[in-house]
Write a protein that holds these residues in place. Sequence first.
Motif, PDB file in Angstrom:
ATOM      1  N   THR A  50      -3.750  33.051 -36.888  1.00  0.00           N
ATOM      2  CA  THR A  50      -5.205  33.148 -36.733  1.00  0.00           C
ATOM      3  C   THR A  50      -5.886  33.867 -37.903  1.00  0.00           C
ATOM      4  OG1 THR A  50      -4.802  35.048 -35.332  1.00  0.00           O
ATOM      5  CG2 THR A  50      -5.317  33.005 -34.211  1.00  0.00           C
ATOM      6  N   SER A  51      -5.136  34.258 -38.907  1.00  0.00           N
ATOM      7  CA  SER A  51      -5.751  34.855 -40.110  1.00  0.00           C
ATOM      8  C   SER A  51      -4.745  34.778 -41.255  1.00  0.00           C
ATOM      9  CB  SER A  51      -6.126  36.320 -39.860  1.00  0.00           C
ATOM     10  OG  SER A  51      -4.953  37.094 -39.745  1.00  0.00           O
ATOM     11  N   ALA A  52      -5.268  34.973 -42.449  1.00  0.00           N
ATOM     12  CA  ALA A  52      -4.375  35.008 -43.616  1.00  0.00           C
ATOM     13  C   ALA A  52      -3.469  36.233 -43.550  1.00  0.00           C
ATOM     14  CB  ALA A  52      -5.204  35.018 -44.898  1.00  0.00           C
ATOM     15  N   SER A  53      -4.011  37.343 -43.052  1.00  0.00           N
ATOM     16  CA  SER A  53      -3.173  38.540 -42.894  1.00  0.00           C
ATOM     17  C   SER A  53      -1.964  38.218 -42.023  1.00  0.00           C
ATOM     18  CB  SER A  53      -3.952  39.676 -42.207  1.00  0.00           C
ATOM     19  OG  SER A  53      -5.060  40.056 -42.958  1.00  0.00           O
ATOM     20  N   ASP A  54      -2.218  37.546 -40.932  1.00  0.00           N
ATOM     21  CA  ASP A  54      -1.144  37.188 -40.000  1.00  0.00           C
ATOM     22  C   ASP A  54      -0.151  36.219 -40.636  1.00  0.00           C
ATOM     23  OD1 ASP A  54      -1.152  38.589 -37.720  1.00  0.00           O
ATOM     24  OD2 ASP A  54      -2.144  37.072 -36.475  1.00  0.00           O
ATOM     25  N   GLU A 109      -2.414  31.975 -51.374  1.00  0.00           N
ATOM     26  CA  GLU A 109      -3.490  31.208 -52.021  1.00  0.00           C
ATOM     27  C   GLU A 109      -4.794  31.242 -51.206  1.00  0.00           C
ATOM     28  OE1 GLU A 109      -3.504  28.900 -54.883  1.00  0.00           O
ATOM     29  OE2 GLU A 109      -1.443  28.133 -55.031  1.00  0.00           O
ATOM     30  N   THR A 110      -4.959  32.319 -50.447  1.00  0.00           N
ATOM     31  CA  THR A 110      -6.171  32.456 -49.642  1.00  0.00           C
ATOM     32  C   THR A 110      -7.423  32.388 -50.516  1.00  0.00           C
ATOM     33  OG1 THR A 110      -4.942  33.748 -48.059  1.00  0.00           O
ATOM     34  CG2 THR A 110      -7.318  33.993 -47.993  1.00  0.00           C
ATOM     35  N   HIS A 111      -7.373  33.020 -51.672  1.00  0.00           N
ATOM     36  CA  HIS A 111      -8.510  32.958 -52.595  1.00  0.00           C
ATOM     37  C   HIS A 111      -8.305  31.941 -53.706  1.00  0.00           C
ATOM     38  CE1 HIS A 111     -11.139  36.772 -51.958  1.00  0.00           C
ATOM     39  NE2 HIS A 111     -10.795  36.224 -50.821  1.00  0.00           N
ATOM     40  N   GLY A 158      -5.638  30.914 -45.918  1.00  0.00           N
ATOM     41  CA  GLY A 158      -6.465  31.204 -44.734  1.00  0.00           C
ATOM     42  C   GLY A 158      -7.920  31.033 -45.079  1.00  0.00           C
ATOM     43  N   LYS A 159      -8.763  31.603 -44.271  1.00  0.00           N
ATOM     44  CA  LYS A 159     -10.200  31.654 -44.500  1.00  0.00           C
ATOM     45  C   LYS A 159     -10.809  30.256 -44.714  1.00  0.00           C
ATOM     46  CE  LYS A 159     -10.503  35.382 -47.435  1.00  0.00           C
ATOM     47  NZ  LYS A 159     -11.138  36.636 -47.894  1.00  0.00           N
ATOM     48  N   ALA A 160     -11.007  29.821 -45.960  1.00  0.00           N
ATOM     49  CA  ALA A 160     -11.761  28.587 -46.220  1.00  0.00           C
ATOM     50  C   ALA A 160     -11.210  27.384 -45.469  1.00  0.00           C
ATOM     51  CB  ALA A 160     -11.753  28.292 -47.717  1.00  0.00           C
ATOM     52  N   THR A 184      -7.209  37.973 -57.710  1.00  0.00           N
ATOM     53  CA  THR A 184      -8.639  37.730 -57.477  1.00  0.00           C
ATOM     54  C   THR A 184      -9.341  38.880 -56.786  1.00  0.00           C
ATOM     55  OG1 THR A 184      -8.294  36.793 -55.268  1.00  0.00           O
ATOM     56  CG2 THR A 184      -8.207  35.263 -57.127  1.00  0.00           C
ATOM     57  N   ASN A 185      -8.605  39.851 -56.301  1.00  0.00           N
ATOM     58  CA  ASN A 185      -9.239  40.811 -55.405  1.00  0.00           C
ATOM     59  C   ASN A 185      -9.694  42.098 -56.068  1.00  0.00           C
ATOM     60  OD1 ASN A 185      -9.477  40.037 -52.493  1.00  0.00           O
ATOM     61  ND2 ASN A 185      -7.431  39.269 -52.946  1.00  0.00           N
ATOM     62  N   TYR A 186      -9.233  42.339 -57.278  1.00  0.00           N
ATOM     63  CA  TYR A 186      -9.633  43.559 -57.980  1.00  0.00           C
ATOM     64  C   TYR A 186     -10.645  43.198 -59.060  1.00  0.00           C
ATOM     65  CZ  TYR A 186      -8.822  48.400 -59.184  1.00  0.00           C
ATOM     66  OH  TYR A 186      -8.971  49.750 -59.355  1.00  0.00           O
ATOM     67  N   TYR A 231      -4.621  42.496 -52.920  1.00  0.00           N
ATOM     68  CA  TYR A 231      -5.092  42.594 -51.531  1.00  0.00           C
ATOM     69  C   TYR A 231      -4.542  41.377 -50.789  1.00  0.00           C
ATOM     70  CZ  TYR A 231      -7.840  43.044 -47.334  1.00  0.00           C
ATOM     71  OH  TYR A 231      -8.207  43.178 -46.016  1.00  0.00           O
ATOM     72  N   HIS A 232      -3.814  41.640 -49.722  1.00  0.00           N
ATOM     73  CA  HIS A 232      -3.268  40.540 -48.923  1.00  0.00           C
ATOM     74  C   HIS A 232      -3.645  40.714 -47.462  1.00  0.00           C
ATOM     75  CE1 HIS A 232      -0.992  38.933 -52.322  1.00  0.00           C
ATOM     76  NE2 HIS A 232      -0.636  40.167 -52.604  1.00  0.00           N
ATOM     77  N   GLY A 233      -4.782  41.388 -47.206  1.00  0.00           N
ATOM     78  CA  GLY A 233      -5.229  41.591 -45.838  1.00  0.00           C
ATOM     79  C   GLY A 233      -4.638  42.851 -45.247  1.00  0.00           C
ATOM     80  N   SER A 234      -4.551  42.871 -43.922  1.00  0.00           N
ATOM     81  CA  SER A 234      -4.081  44.093 -43.252  1.00  0.00           C
ATOM     82  C   SER A 234      -2.554  44.099 -43.141  1.00  0.00           C
ATOM     83  CB  SER A 234      -4.741  44.227 -41.878  1.00  0.00           C
ATOM     84  OG  SER A 234      -4.608  43.020 -41.160  1.00  0.00           O
ATOM     85  N   ALA A 294       2.474  37.699 -53.776  1.00  0.00           N
ATOM     86  CA  ALA A 294       1.601  37.700 -54.953  1.00  0.00           C
ATOM     87  C   ALA A 294       0.534  36.625 -54.855  1.00  0.00           C
ATOM     88  CB  ALA A 294       2.437  37.448 -56.208  1.00  0.00           C
ATOM     89  N   GLU A 295      -0.573  36.863 -55.555  1.00  0.00           N
ATOM     90  CA  GLU A 295      -1.499  35.781 -55.862  1.00  0.00           C
ATOM     91  C   GLU A 295      -1.105  35.256 -57.240  1.00  0.00           C
ATOM     92  OE1 GLU A 295      -5.888  36.314 -54.445  1.00  0.00           O
ATOM     93  OE2 GLU A 295      -5.308  38.129 -55.485  1.00  0.00           O
ATOM     94  N   PRO A 296      -1.156  33.945 -57.462  1.00  0.00           N
ATOM     95  CA  PRO A 296      -0.766  33.448 -58.791  1.00  0.00           C
ATOM     96  C   PRO A 296      -1.771  33.827 -59.883  1.00  0.00           C
ATOM     97  CG  PRO A 296      -1.508  31.645 -57.371  1.00  0.00           C
ATOM     98  CD  PRO A 296      -1.449  32.865 -56.515  1.00  0.00           C
TER      99      PRO A 296
HETATM  100  C1  LIG Z   1      -5.439  37.008 -51.089  1.00  0.00           C
HETATM  101  C2  LIG Z   1      -5.799  37.386 -49.693  1.00  0.00           C
HETATM  102  N1  LIG Z   1      -4.871  37.305 -48.725  1.00  0.00           N
HETATM  103  C3  LIG Z   1      -5.141  37.612 -47.458  1.00  0.00           C
HETATM  104  C4  LIG Z   1      -6.382  38.036 -47.083  1.00  0.00           C
HETATM  105  C5  LIG Z   1      -6.649  38.402 -45.645  1.00  0.00           C
HETATM  106  O1  LIG Z   1      -7.454  37.486 -45.032  1.00  0.00           O
HETATM  107  P1  LIG Z   1      -7.912  37.775 -43.522  1.00  0.00           P
HETATM  108  O2  LIG Z   1      -8.831  38.953 -43.606  1.00  0.00           O
HETATM  109  O3  LIG Z   1      -8.623  36.534 -43.132  1.00  0.00           O
HETATM  110  O4  LIG Z   1      -6.709  38.051 -42.736  1.00  0.00           O
HETATM  111  C6  LIG Z   1      -7.389  38.143 -48.036  1.00  0.00           C
HETATM  112  C7  LIG Z   1      -8.737  38.598 -47.651  1.00  0.00           C
HETATM  113  O5  LIG Z   1      -9.637  38.749 -48.444  1.00  0.00           O
HETATM  114  C8  LIG Z   1      -7.092  37.826 -49.366  1.00  0.00           C
HETATM  115  O6  LIG Z   1      -7.991  37.945 -50.333  1.00  0.00           O
END
Ligand SMILES: Cc1ncc(COP(=O)(O)O)c(C=O)c1O
Length: 458
Positions: A131-135, A253-255, A278-280, A223-225, A160-163, A218-220
């Motif tokens: 239900t989320s990218a974190s999950d 690849e959430t972002h 996730g997300k999009a 994008t988060n910083y 950043y990979h969520g919680s 990792a993100e390839p």
């Molecule tokens: C790369 C990446 N992974 C995971 C997440 C976590 O997404 P979510 O908050 O939908 O669990 C984010 C949120 O910004 C993210 O940028």
Amino acid sequence: MTAPQAQALLEREERHYRERHPRSRAAFAEGEQHYLYGAPMHWMRRWAGGFPLCAARASAAHLWCVDGFEYVDFCLGDTGAMAGHAAPAVTAAVGRQLAQGATMMLPTEDARWVGAELVRRFGLPYWGFTTSASDANRAAIRIARLITGREVILVFNGCYHGSVEEAHVGLAAGRMVMRSGVHPNAVDHARVSRVVEFNDPAALEAALAPGDVALVLAEPCMTNYGLIEAEPGFLPRLRELTRRTGTLLLYDETHTWSAGPGGYTAREALDPDIFTIGKAIGGGIPVGLYGVSQGVAERLWEHAPRESVRPGVRQSSHLGFGGTLAGSAVQVAAVRAVLSEVLTGDSFAHMITLATDLARRCRTIVARCRLPWVIAQSGARVETLFAPCPPRDASQLARTRDGALESLLHLYMLNRGVLITPFHSMLLICPATTAADVERYVGVFQGLCEELSGSAAG
Ligand SMILES: Cc1ncc(COP(=O)(O)O)c(C=O)c1O
């Protein structure tokens, strides 16, 4: 431009913002009586200006606030709305499915199409919903530990990979520390986490050498910083080192999906063992997905066989990941609509063309105004970095971050009808974004640059 100049402009923009948004201000003040941080989610207070806009509605690439102003939305819910707000295909599919049962703990016909499309788009052969990218990341970590028998998760500084507990670490003077404001939550990070700088193959090699890392998360392209591209050769080296040390490699690849229809992975022909997104992809419905390679799937099946449960065997195994609403009919219907009708190959071509145009024009303005800034772009994502050259890693980028300038950029834009993501200066393009929307951004950006440099950009 001097720091006092930027500060004076910021104070002017803050006054302007407060005066023009009495209803949003009142809504936040009331929210402070009921919510821990004044709004349903603590992120929401992070917008520049002291209080967030109170949204009235959003459609396509535009948003309206309760004070009656319209905005071009380049934040797009920090990618949650990268399919565009209220995309008609998603709204119709989700509405249809809600009317026919949102969640039944059973697969629907849509799942057949979606499963095949995930493989076609992203290349990994087996998939699961969350239900989320974190999950999705947490499920992947659990699988990685299960099949490797190792504990350590390696991440890059500034990630950043969520919680995800293991990823809440960073580097300070070369030592692993908790990210600011994050409590360790009883996790022994010294035992289960490792962190190195992005684009540092020597540090990566040393960190993987003991052979105790289960997974590199990792993100390839970070994008988060702030947008940090991998230097030539870094991703191939990451793949080679992980293979050599028996470490699994996960691309989140959430972002970075904004790189193209199949994400960075398809665009650059990468070969991760695990892929999360996730997300999009849910078009506004909460969705996370993890895909795994044939090798990972086979190793997982050794521990948790895929055969249906036989009569007389208790069906108690939950594998430790999942979620009752994961894979629900409404999630699957939303993903089908997004992949089949909204974030298609043609849409990505349109989005990337607009992003390229926006980035090119902003670079010209920055050069004319002699501002020491970089306009970074990755696919449909553009970012203003207050750095003289593209950063290699988060530590380098941190040295150039300027909170006042960042707030000024955000508020100056917002006061002139343009929204950008509140955490850094990222812009996203969606299929419904138009050339006129880009024009609006570029015009306002030019105004700011001219004010800051004290010159007309011409
Ligand atoms: C790369 C990446 N992974 C995971 C997440 C976590 O997404 P979510 O908050 O939908 O669990 C984010 C949120 O910004 C993210 O940028």
